[in-house]
Design an enzyme around this catalytic site. Structure first.
Site, mmCIF file in Angstrom:
data_model
loop_
_atom_site.group_PDB
_atom_site.id
_atom_site.type_symbol
_atom_site.label_atom_id
_atom_site.label_comp_id
_atom_site.label_asym_id
_atom_site.label_seq_id
_atom_site.Cartn_x
_atom_site.Cartn_y
_atom_site.Cartn_z
ATOM 1 N N SER B 123 -43.099 -28.407 -38.289
ATOM 2 C CA SER B 123 -44.287 -29.435 -38.312
ATOM 3 C C SER B 123 -43.795 -30.663 -37.802
ATOM 4 O O SER B 123 -42.649 -31.025 -37.719
ATOM 5 C CB SER B 123 -44.560 -29.480 -39.633
ATOM 6 O OG SER B 123 -45.542 -30.784 -39.845
ATOM 7 N N TYR B 148 -42.413 -32.932 -47.843
ATOM 8 C CA TYR B 148 -42.755 -31.590 -46.859
ATOM 9 C C TYR B 148 -42.023 -31.838 -45.452
ATOM 10 O O TYR B 148 -41.433 -30.867 -45.046
ATOM 11 C CB TYR B 148 -44.346 -31.740 -46.779
ATOM 12 C CG TYR B 148 -44.611 -30.645 -45.813
ATOM 13 C CD1 TYR B 148 -44.960 -29.326 -45.941
ATOM 14 C CD2 TYR B 148 -45.045 -30.959 -44.316
ATOM 15 C CE1 TYR B 148 -45.518 -28.286 -45.089
ATOM 16 C CE2 TYR B 148 -45.642 -29.900 -43.545
ATOM 17 C CZ TYR B 148 -45.799 -28.674 -43.901
ATOM 18 O OH TYR B 148 -46.056 -27.737 -43.116
ATOM 19 N N LYS B 152 -39.157 -29.097 -44.019
ATOM 20 C CA LYS B 152 -39.090 -28.458 -42.835
ATOM 21 C C LYS B 152 -37.937 -28.897 -41.902
ATOM 22 O O LYS B 152 -37.423 -28.092 -40.994
ATOM 23 C CB LYS B 152 -40.629 -28.953 -42.022
ATOM 24 C CG LYS B 152 -41.655 -28.453 -42.471
ATOM 25 C CD LYS B 152 -41.609 -26.828 -42.461
ATOM 26 C CE LYS B 152 -42.974 -26.207 -42.852
ATOM 27 N NZ LYS B 152 -42.999 -24.683 -42.784
#
Lengths: 326, 326
Positions: B123, B148, B152
């Site tokens: 992402s 998050y 990632k």
């Protein structure tokens, strides 16, 4: 002030311990207690004016970290790691010690519900070739080309996230290659950077496995300890959310290192360097960066050695009581 | 060709499944078997001309991954993750699913002693403010401002190291924000980027929690599936050691999105957007990058949607059978 050093039996850990014992303070605050741990039991300094506890502990054991932070040390120096060569040779051991150990520590601090300053030693090995033609900027991407560099980069990310969430007050330091390391060679691919200075000063031949044009980014052990002490006292707000900092260093080629050695110690000493190219070492080194902008570290008040000759002199003063074998 | 999709019940997983069933091939090679797994059981396509196995499986359980790779799928699409809002709200769950799950998968592949192509969805949340004034370059540093994004970024580093060691043939894709997501809103902070198009086209009011000047980097679900398919067929040597690639997207402001919606669907549809600023959403979004150079992805043959109107039209064609509520 209560301080914990994890990895205290290593070279930097020992030197940091010596400095804290000598100073009796950390950034002006009196030290009341110093806990020293490592997989091999660290040696407690005999001259400390404060409580010292030295014990063997393996951070890669899941239960260890909670024990280490149970008495809530105010400042934790996390220096424990296996070096690049070993992490490359033993993939599982590298991840267990260099990644899982750090993660256990961060979790233990979070579970202990207090927010110590955690100073973590990262490395310029978080960067990987190809590099920009000029000095590597502070905002260059993390593309390590070794497992060691990968593990350090991951720990940097964890440190920043745990800090952002308020679980710890972390500072990650990307150390230059430390030269001159005292004592016996270790398994690091960078070992020769110290060997070609240390051995000739002891009257012993040293092997140089790379070419004279190899350029690198160096700091003395004395400067390294200075970085750690400075990081322990930094204002978190001044650091901001980017918690991992590329430290200042001295940019030199191997040829310039040899010239520096000649200037400080003479031709005879420098003639003890024997060139014996090792493609395996050259390959690892070629993936490493050569020099950095390190702007943020300078803004935050970190200071490098003056030049490479100063690094040689620091070694002679700190490790050889001022003399060498001519 | 044997393909495994982990996270097959998610929006992109379902669309990838549909495309593979429709094509019958992956980059020209016939598909013989497709394994679909997710925490919720995925739906197998009824029209596939090859064997399909759909099953529930939790990748964050340590034993799951070994089972998934036991039959050595040639290509693995790893799409499973909890989204940014949920990973931010539940720290432990985020790390367990988004980090540990991926690490279990990489280890299982390594232990299975074969080298599949692993396509991993990362992402643009791996990047964090402050950003350069111009588009973010491919070599910008990884300083995520969410858990998050941290998870990632860590998985990207693991993917690159496991690939470098020859344990897997990984490609990590930094997806733009996917717009227009069909169906119900999810917990992602980016949810409104889809909502302000999807809901008005259905005759429903949509809430816009940020200002019209918010700029972002978007791709349609159709383009996203194209990225995955393209990545599965890329030559590893052409990618090189930097295995994580920022994908091309469409750069638009929220205001331009609304203008695009007006052009495609008219004023009445666009008037169904209600402005209701939400500082919590604005704060998360302000840490996100706005636009990228994405040079490497273009060199490697990835292609973005033509413009934002094309994204709206793709939604109307693919999700609404060509019509909308005027």
């Amino acid at each position: 002030m209560h301080i914990l050093i994890i990895g205290a039996a290593g070279m930097i850990g020992r030197k940091l311990t010596e400095r804290l014992a000598r100073d009796g303070t950390l950034n002006g605050l009196p030290i009341e207690r110093l806990d020293l741990v490592d997989v091999a039991p660290p040696t407690a300094p005999s001259d400390a004016a404060f409580e010292v506890n030295a014990a063997a502990a393996d951070l890669s054991e899941p239960a260890t970290a909670a024990r280490l932070v149970a008495d809530k040390p105010d400042v934790i120096f996390h220096l424990a790691a296996i070096v690049s060569g070993e992490a490359e040779a033993d993939f599982d051991k590298g991840y267990r010690i260099n990644l899982d150990g750090t993660r256990f520590l961060l979790e233990a601090i979070r579970r202990a519900s207090y927010v110590p300053r955690l100073v973590f030693t990262s490395s310029i090995a978080v960067f990987g070739a190809p590099f920009p033609a000029s000095r590597v900027p502070d905002d260059f991407n993390l593309t390590p080309l070794t497992s060691y560099g990968t593990q350090k980069a991951i720990c940097e990310l964890l440190l920043a996230d745990y800090t952002r969430k308020g679980f710890v007050d972390g500072v990650g330091l990307r150390f230059p290659t430390i030269v001159v390391r005292p004592g016996a060679p270790n398994k690091a691919a960078s070992g020769f950077f110290s060997g070609i200075i240390r051995e000739p000063l002891s009257g012993i031949e040293a092997v140089l496995p790379v070419g004279d044009d190899v350029r690198h980014w160096l700091a003395s052990p004395r400067a390294a300890v200075g970085f750690l002490v400075h990081a322990a006292g930094l204002d978190g707000a001044a650091i901001g959310p980017r918690r991992n900092i590329t430290l200042p260093g001295v940019e030199v080629t191997v040829g310039e290192m040899i010239e520096g050695l000649k200037k400080v110690a003479g031709e005879t000493v420098a003639s003890r360097i024997r060139r014996e190219p090792d493609p395996a070492v050259s390959k690892i080194i070629s993936g490493w960066p050569e020099a950095f902008e390190a702007k943020r570290s300078l803004e935050l008040g970190f200071t490098a050695d003056a030049d490479f000759e100063a690094i040689v002199r620091a070694h002679i003063e700190d490790e050889r009581e001022g003399s060498f074998v001519e």
